[in-house]
Design an enzyme around this catalytic site. Sequence first.
Site, PDB file in Angstrom:
ATOM      1  N   TYR A  98       0.839  -1.201   0.000  1.00  0.00           N
ATOM      2  CA  TYR A  98       0.000   0.000   0.000  1.00  0.00           C
ATOM      3  C   TYR A  98       0.872   1.248   0.000  1.00  0.00           C
ATOM      4  O   TYR A  98       2.029   1.230   0.426  1.00  0.00           O
ATOM      5  CB  TYR A  98      -0.954   0.015   1.199  1.00  0.00           C
ATOM      6  CG  TYR A  98      -0.311   0.248   2.557  1.00  0.00           C
ATOM      7  CD1 TYR A  98      -0.189   1.537   3.090  1.00  0.00           C
ATOM      8  CD2 TYR A  98       0.144  -0.809   3.325  1.00  0.00           C
ATOM      9  CE1 TYR A  98       0.373   1.757   4.327  1.00  0.00           C
ATOM     10  CE2 TYR A  98       0.712  -0.609   4.572  1.00  0.00           C
ATOM     11  CZ  TYR A  98       0.827   0.675   5.073  1.00  0.00           C
ATOM     12  OH  TYR A  98       1.394   0.884   6.318  1.00  0.00           O
ATOM     13  N   CYS A  99       0.301   2.346  -0.505  1.00  0.00           N
ATOM     14  CA  CYS A  99       0.924   3.669  -0.399  1.00  0.00           C
ATOM     15  C   CYS A  99      -0.132   4.605   0.165  1.00  0.00           C
ATOM     16  O   CYS A  99      -0.959   4.181   0.979  1.00  0.00           O
ATOM     17  CB  CYS A  99       1.507   4.129  -1.732  1.00  0.00           C
ATOM     18  SG  CYS A  99       0.325   4.198  -3.103  1.00  0.00           S
ATOM     19  N   TRP A 100      -0.134   5.874  -0.223  1.00  0.00           N
ATOM     20  CA  TRP A 100      -1.072   6.824   0.387  1.00  0.00           C
ATOM     21  C   TRP A 100      -2.516   6.559  -0.046  1.00  0.00           C
ATOM     22  O   TRP A 100      -3.413   6.414   0.784  1.00  0.00           O
ATOM     23  CB  TRP A 100      -0.660   8.252   0.030  1.00  0.00           C
ATOM     24  CG  TRP A 100      -1.640   9.295   0.490  1.00  0.00           C
ATOM     25  CD1 TRP A 100      -2.375  10.127  -0.293  1.00  0.00           C
ATOM     26  CD2 TRP A 100      -1.998   9.620   1.838  1.00  0.00           C
ATOM     27  NE1 TRP A 100      -3.179  10.941   0.480  1.00  0.00           N
ATOM     28  CE2 TRP A 100      -2.957  10.649   1.789  1.00  0.00           C
ATOM     29  CE3 TRP A 100      -1.604   9.133   3.081  1.00  0.00           C
ATOM     30  CZ2 TRP A 100      -3.527  11.204   2.928  1.00  0.00           C
ATOM     31  CZ3 TRP A 100      -2.174   9.683   4.225  1.00  0.00           C
ATOM     32  CH2 TRP A 100      -3.120  10.710   4.142  1.00  0.00           C
ATOM     33  N   SER A 106       2.536   2.250  -4.827  1.00  0.00           N
ATOM     34  CA  SER A 106       2.288   0.837  -4.557  1.00  0.00           C
ATOM     35  C   SER A 106       2.064   0.063  -5.852  1.00  0.00           C
ATOM     36  O   SER A 106       2.470  -1.110  -5.971  1.00  0.00           O
ATOM     37  CB  SER A 106       1.088   0.669  -3.625  1.00  0.00           C
ATOM     38  OG  SER A 106      -0.067   1.277  -4.162  1.00  0.00           O
ATOM     39  N   TYR A 127      -3.312   3.689   2.354  1.00  0.00           N
ATOM     40  CA  TYR A 127      -3.383   4.051   3.771  1.00  0.00           C
ATOM     41  C   TYR A 127      -4.670   4.811   4.086  1.00  0.00           C
ATOM     42  O   TYR A 127      -5.230   4.660   5.183  1.00  0.00           O
ATOM     43  CB  TYR A 127      -2.167   4.893   4.161  1.00  0.00           C
ATOM     44  CG  TYR A 127      -2.322   5.528   5.529  1.00  0.00           C
ATOM     45  CD1 TYR A 127      -2.094   4.793   6.682  1.00  0.00           C
ATOM     46  CD2 TYR A 127      -2.730   6.858   5.664  1.00  0.00           C
ATOM     47  CE1 TYR A 127      -2.274   5.358   7.935  1.00  0.00           C
ATOM     48  CE2 TYR A 127      -2.912   7.424   6.900  1.00  0.00           C
ATOM     49  CZ  TYR A 127      -2.674   6.675   8.038  1.00  0.00           C
ATOM     50  OH  TYR A 127      -2.860   7.242   9.279  1.00  0.00           O
TER      51      TYR A 127
END
Length: 369
Positions: A98-100, A106, A127
């Site tokens: 995952y990323c933001w 991601s 996130y």
Amino acid sequence: MREDDKRHRPPTRVADMHAFDTLIDARSPAEFALDHIPGAINCPVLDDEERRIVGTLYKQTGAFEARRVGGAMVAANLARHLRERFADRPANWRPLVYCWRGGLRSGSMVTWLRLVGWDAQQLAGGYKSFRHHVLAQIESTCPQLQLRVICGATGSAKTRVLQALAARGEQVLDLEHCASHKGSLLGALPGVPQPSQKQFETRIATCFDALDLSRPLYVEGESARIGRLSVPLPLVARMRESECIEVQADPAARLAYLLRDYAYLGDDREALTGQLGKLKELQGKAVVERWQQWAREGALEPLFAELMALHYDPHYERSQARHFGRWPQRARVAAADLSDSGIEAVADAIRTPHLSPGQPRSGETPPAS
């Protein structure tokens, strides 16, 4: 599973995170430090400085140049992770990345991990979706909690009582542990910074994940703030309407406990002196200067004795009835001793069957009318 099936599988939801071998946070180290999904490892595709550079390029020259420069950085970082962090992973390894927001960072990592042959998946919404889950978890769980709020004047060893209850198999929410702070004016822990507000809330929601809502949950009667952090409003509201249990400890026992529990304050006398200076408006210049002199001398016993008598105890008496709706019906546990064995005895008394409103626990002398 065929390769096409792996690549066309829809992004994974927060509720399904447990099905993966490893949770990878592809954001920068600063983002990870602010808050992250519990158990995740940080493998940034852009570090903090690289993220700043790419963001500046995006604003100044547009998306193409930012992606051209950023792409080279991402490729280099992914190559390093493949050589180092992921070098020993077996062919059947299943990571969730995952990323933001579940976007390019991601997505780039998932693409490369899949090219290697691993069944890598992307967290839908990144996130941000986890953050929404945390807030929703707190909002929905708090009204269902069977809270038992443990109250008591400063120095009543309430946190230690919670720990003793946990050791006996009771469900406990230790908010001061989640906040890395003891809650009082002098409650900062030496060398231990408080988490971010988001991470504080993540720790609370993680505790909620493991609860049996049919059983009581013991919590300390905190104010709405612990250090610089705010207790989530749904939890504050639930605490205010829940059953209270007051630990009524002898002043001498409380002072002895404070001298043990806050002994480290004597190690940095100037810091202690500075903290006491914040009380001048409340206590007056002459009183606080006396306390500051004791702090400089390391004379903690007279300092703590006066802090109890002039600051903490008057505030406690005013605040409890104002903050807790069921305070007049509280159960009470007497504690003449706050040694380890005394704290164990308090925990045992708290676990006795529910009593009628205001009734003392076993072995307690009813208060004078």
